[in-house]
Design an enzyme around this catalytic site. Sequence first.
Site, short mmCIF file in Angstrom:
data_model
loop_
_atom_site.label_atom_id
_atom_site.label_comp_id
_atom_site.label_asym_id
_atom_site.label_seq_id
_atom_site.Cartn_x
_atom_site.Cartn_y
_atom_site.Cartn_z
N ASP A 62 -44.32 -51.77 -68.24
CA ASP A 62 -43.20 -51.52 -69.14
C ASP A 62 -41.93 -51.51 -68.31
O ASP A 62 -41.60 -50.50 -67.68
CB ASP A 62 -43.33 -50.16 -69.84
N ARG A 70 -40.69 -48.57 -64.61
CA ARG A 70 -41.79 -48.08 -63.78
C ARG A 70 -41.53 -48.36 -62.30
O ARG A 70 -42.02 -47.64 -61.44
CB ARG A 70 -43.10 -48.73 -64.20
N ARG A 138 -33.28 -47.50 -76.14
CA ARG A 138 -34.30 -48.50 -75.82
C ARG A 138 -34.21 -49.67 -76.80
O ARG A 138 -34.68 -50.77 -76.50
CB ARG A 138 -35.70 -47.89 -75.88
N HIS A 181 -45.68 -39.84 -78.62
CA HIS A 181 -46.46 -39.33 -77.49
C HIS A 181 -46.99 -37.92 -77.79
O HIS A 181 -48.00 -37.50 -77.23
CB HIS A 181 -45.62 -39.29 -76.22
N ASP A 251 -50.71 -49.53 -79.03
CA ASP A 251 -50.00 -48.69 -78.07
C ASP A 251 -51.06 -47.82 -77.39
O ASP A 251 -52.24 -47.83 -77.76
CB ASP A 251 -48.94 -47.85 -78.79
#
Length: 338
Positions: A62, A70, A138, A181, A251
């Site tokens: 990502d 990352r 984002r 999440h 995901d």
Amino acid sequence: MRACILGCASTSLGAEEQRFFRDADPFGFIVFARNCRDRDQLRRLTGELRDAVGREAPILVDEEGGRVQRMKPPCWRNSPAPGRFGEIYGRDPQAALDLARINARLIADDLFEVGIDVNCAPLLDLREPNGHVVIGDRAFSSETAIVVDLAKAWIAGLNEGGVIPVVKHMPGHGRSRVDSHDALPVVDTSLAELEARDFVPFRALRDAPAGMTGHLLFEAIDPEQPSTLSAKLIREVIRQSIGFDGLLMSDDVSMSALEGTIGERAARSIAAGCDIALHCNGEMPEMLQVVDRVPDLSGEALRRAAAIVKASEAARSGRRPADGGALLDRFETHFAKA
């Protein structure tokens, strides 16, 4: 090949992981910040992952820019959040498109150098005023046309650098009011409004080679199951209404929006119509559950997976040479003025 993509624990593979990946034979791998120390190390790791399965398995990351990077400084540059290109677009659309393409090309060059051939980006989600900050900047914009234009430019930059994209989060994550999440977002928007707004960017880029679901419950489509686990939503919305025929991955199945054991989540995502179950944290007990519950790739899923491998090969062979230093100077000069 098993219908999953898996992470690994650290900056190199241990003997147990090597044996596990050899036997499990996942379709591909994904790396995170815990796996990225420096360029030489990451290049060795991607080689180790491919050696473990004995083929040129896709390796994902990502790298969106902004909050989701990352590969971090000082070894890699900080790239702007996608929302910054949307801001520039409002003043100068052509400058925004040029900068988005160059930025994606610079990211692709960094990925290509270390053996990563798939980027889980760009987001086609819309930035909603009442949406949770998990999306926020984002997203390129709150305007569908701007998202489409910038995403096309971004994908062009990735392709020029030999990297293929994964569009996300299908069929739209912008209306989420909680972080998936941590909990399951519930969207109560009418289907007509979703069709007229949220699905538009995904429909415009339905020919993307790969896509990723989001873990959201759309009450107007399936009031019982979140997108990743909803056969109705995947069939009627992603495959039919949007018209997406690329490789569809879930995901991360370890996210708390989903219920049940990790193995159950992975199995249910495949049963619902995802081609690939994505598991990211590299924790061996969870990965064992995933590979125990997902099948080998076959049928349409195998066809789509083979198309990703072919697309990756074509992107690498068609990669355009570029002077990275000159490209970076150009980007930084024009971005500062935009």
